[in-house]
Design an enzyme around this catalytic site. Structure first.
Site, PDB file in Angstrom:
ATOM      1  N   GLU A  93       0.859  -1.203   0.000  1.00 47.40           N
ATOM      2  CA  GLU A  93       0.000   0.000   0.000  1.00 47.40           C
ATOM      3  C   GLU A  93       0.884   1.238   0.000  1.00 47.40           C
ATOM      4  OE1 GLU A  93      -2.513  -0.509   3.399  1.00 47.40           O
ATOM      5  OE2 GLU A  93      -4.064  -1.525   2.241  1.00 47.40           O
ATOM      6  N   ASP A 108     -11.656   8.240 -21.740  1.00 45.91           N
ATOM      7  CA  ASP A 108     -11.585   6.824 -21.379  1.00 45.91           C
ATOM      8  C   ASP A 108     -11.125   6.096 -22.636  1.00 45.91           C
ATOM      9  OD1 ASP A 108     -11.882   4.180 -20.794  1.00 45.91           O
ATOM     10  OD2 ASP A 108     -13.910   4.353 -19.949  1.00 45.91           O
ATOM     11  N   THR A 124      -7.632   0.546 -19.978  1.00 45.99           N
ATOM     12  CA  THR A 124      -7.348  -0.832 -19.593  1.00 45.99           C
ATOM     13  C   THR A 124      -6.033  -1.224 -20.256  1.00 45.99           C
ATOM     14  OG1 THR A 124      -8.487  -1.721 -21.513  1.00 45.99           O
ATOM     15  CG2 THR A 124      -9.812  -1.481 -19.524  1.00 45.99           C
ATOM     16  N   ARG A 184      -4.647  -8.255 -17.535  1.00 44.69           N
ATOM     17  CA  ARG A 184      -5.986  -7.705 -17.251  1.00 44.69           C
ATOM     18  C   ARG A 184      -5.858  -6.679 -16.145  1.00 44.69           C
ATOM     19  NH1 ARG A 184     -10.817  -8.516 -18.542  1.00 44.69           N
ATOM     20  NH2 ARG A 184      -9.935 -10.032 -19.965  1.00 44.69           N
TER      21      ARG A 184
END
Ligand SMILES: *Cc1c(COP(=O)(O)O)cnc(C)c1O
Length: 424
Positions: free
Chosen positions: A62, A206, A232, A241
């Site tokens: 993190e 996007d 993506t 992915r």
């Protein structure tokens, strides 16, 4: 390296869990055995898959490189720093965040960075080519934000720029979003930039679908125009992915805080390492040639389907995908998908603009060339594929034992034997 690296070991998995091992083999055989024409899919390299199947999956990290909440991050810091630097260089971007788990997660972070609940966003409507996360009622984006939608022009079937401008001036959205999942044509980024400046909005692109074509320098980049670009990494780009965001320097802190800690927890370090490998692949001349061929193939496939009565919306494509209207051949999208499936061709039904059918029936199909181009197919094979699709759609059947299903499947097998996916 192979004796010091402990990672993917198929033999060990097969011995311990033959049921899941059989799924992995079955899926590989499915990929090898048919034609993959889903526009949002691709086949990433063994190098990318190796990074994914590594012990980096174990690590909690993190935070960001050099600023972690956990010890032991020395190696994963190197991976994330490489991914960030390669991503910035690939897209000539001020800043990159490579932690989003997916395209939808990346989009969530963009909302988090720039909008508060109730704020207005102007985006493309889903039935005209947008995405679920662009303010549809079933998504967080439509539940928590006020979405106003533009669509395509009835005649050109391309983005109705006059409508975009009129809606922007009427609703004064905080964010204007361009991009979607079924847009075959290039988007006029300069138009959107000027409009956003005129009303003081953030301009977000996007680029999930087409970012690979940008990486391969085959189409113009949104990066110089947009405040922020989300995408993506597993579509044309051909990486793992996952997702990523690039933005202008002034938005760096807002984006990083929105990805973590606002929207996500620990980053998937194995996937980030795989993204670094993918960004390195995308900077090669081979990948640029690939991106150019993806478009050349898509143009031929769209045109050849059109010649067989399966009309491409907008008259064709500038990208990796085309959307086809099946009304002239009197077949629905759902039937076409099933008939193709029975013939070894995987594609998806898709609503076309102003579709008279419900979304689960649809009047169209969407086809894309990322996978078949990865397999090395060119324009000649696209003409063959158009012929196979047309036969399956217009003469075929959802029954795999139907004569047409069998005949088309035999030709599909011949094609994928000559251009194998994941060659043995
Ligand atoms: C695919 C896609 C997404 C979502 O990506 P996931 O990884 O499936 O979450 C978002 N936006 C657009 C335009 C897409 O095409």
């Amino acid at each position: 390296m192979s004796d010091t690296f402990y990672g993917s070991d198929f033999g060990a998995l097969d011995a311990f869990d033959p049921e899941i091992a059989a799924v992995l083999v079955g899926e590989l055989e499915r990929l090898r055995g048919g034609l993959q024409l889903i526009a949002s899919e691709n086949m990433s390299s063994p190098e990318v898959l190796t990074a994914l199947g590594s012990t980096l999956s174990n690590k909690y990290a993190e935070g960001y490189p050099g600023r972690r909440y956990y010890g032991g991050c020395v190696e994963v810091d190197k991976a994330e720093t490489l991914a960030i630097e390669r991503c910035k260089s690939l897209f000539d971007a001020d800043h990159a965040n490579v932690q989003p788990h997916s395209g939808a997660s990346a989009n969530q972070a963009v909302y988090g960075a720039f909008m508060s609940p109730g704020d207005t966003i102007l985006a493309m409507s889903l039935p005209h080519g947008g995405h679920l996360t662009h303010g549809t009622k079933v998504s967080f984006s439509g539940k928590w934000f006020n979405a106003v939608h533009y669509g395509v022009d009835k005649d050109t079937e391309d983005i109705d720029y006059d409508q975009v401008a009129a809606l922007a001036k009427e609703h004064r959205p905080k964010v204007i979003l361009a991009g979607g999942s079924a847009i075959p044509r290039l988007i006029d980024f300069e138009f959107f930039r000027n409009l956003a400046d005129e009303i003081g909005a953030i301009f977000w692109v996007d680029a999930a679908h087409f970012i690979g074509l940008v990486a391969g320098k085959a189409i113009p980049s949104p990066v110089p125009y947009a405040d922020v670009v989300s995408f993506t990494t597993h579509k044309v780009l051909r990486g793992p992915r996952s997702g990523a965001i690039v933005c202008k320097e002034e938005h760096k802190a807002a984006i990083d805080k929105a990805v973590f800690p606002m929207m996500q927890g620990g980053p998937q370090m194995h996937t980030i390492a795989a993204k670094a490998v993918n960004f390195k692949e995308c900077a090669t001349p081979e990948y640029q040639a690939y991106a150019t061929q993806v478009i050349a193939n898509a143009k031929v496939l769209a045109e050849a389907l059109g010649e067989r009565g399966i009309r491409p919306t907008t008259g064709g494509t500038d990208t990796h995908l085309s959307l086809h209207d099946l009304q002239p051949v009197l077949v629905t999208g759902v039937d076409a998908e099933a008939r193709c499936d029975a013939a070894g061709i995987t594609l998806n039904k898709n609503a076309i603009p102003f579709d008279p059918q419900k979304p689960n029936i649809a009047s169209g199909i969407r086809v894309g060339t990322p996978c078949v181009t990865t397999q090395g197919m060119g324009e000649a094979e696209m003409r063959t594929i158009a012929d196979l699709i047309a036969r399956a759609v217009t003469e075929g059947d959802a029954d795999p034992d139907h004569a047409v299903s069998k005949a088309v499947r035999a030709e599909v097998t011949d094609l994928v034997t000559r251009f194998p996916a994941y060659p043995r």
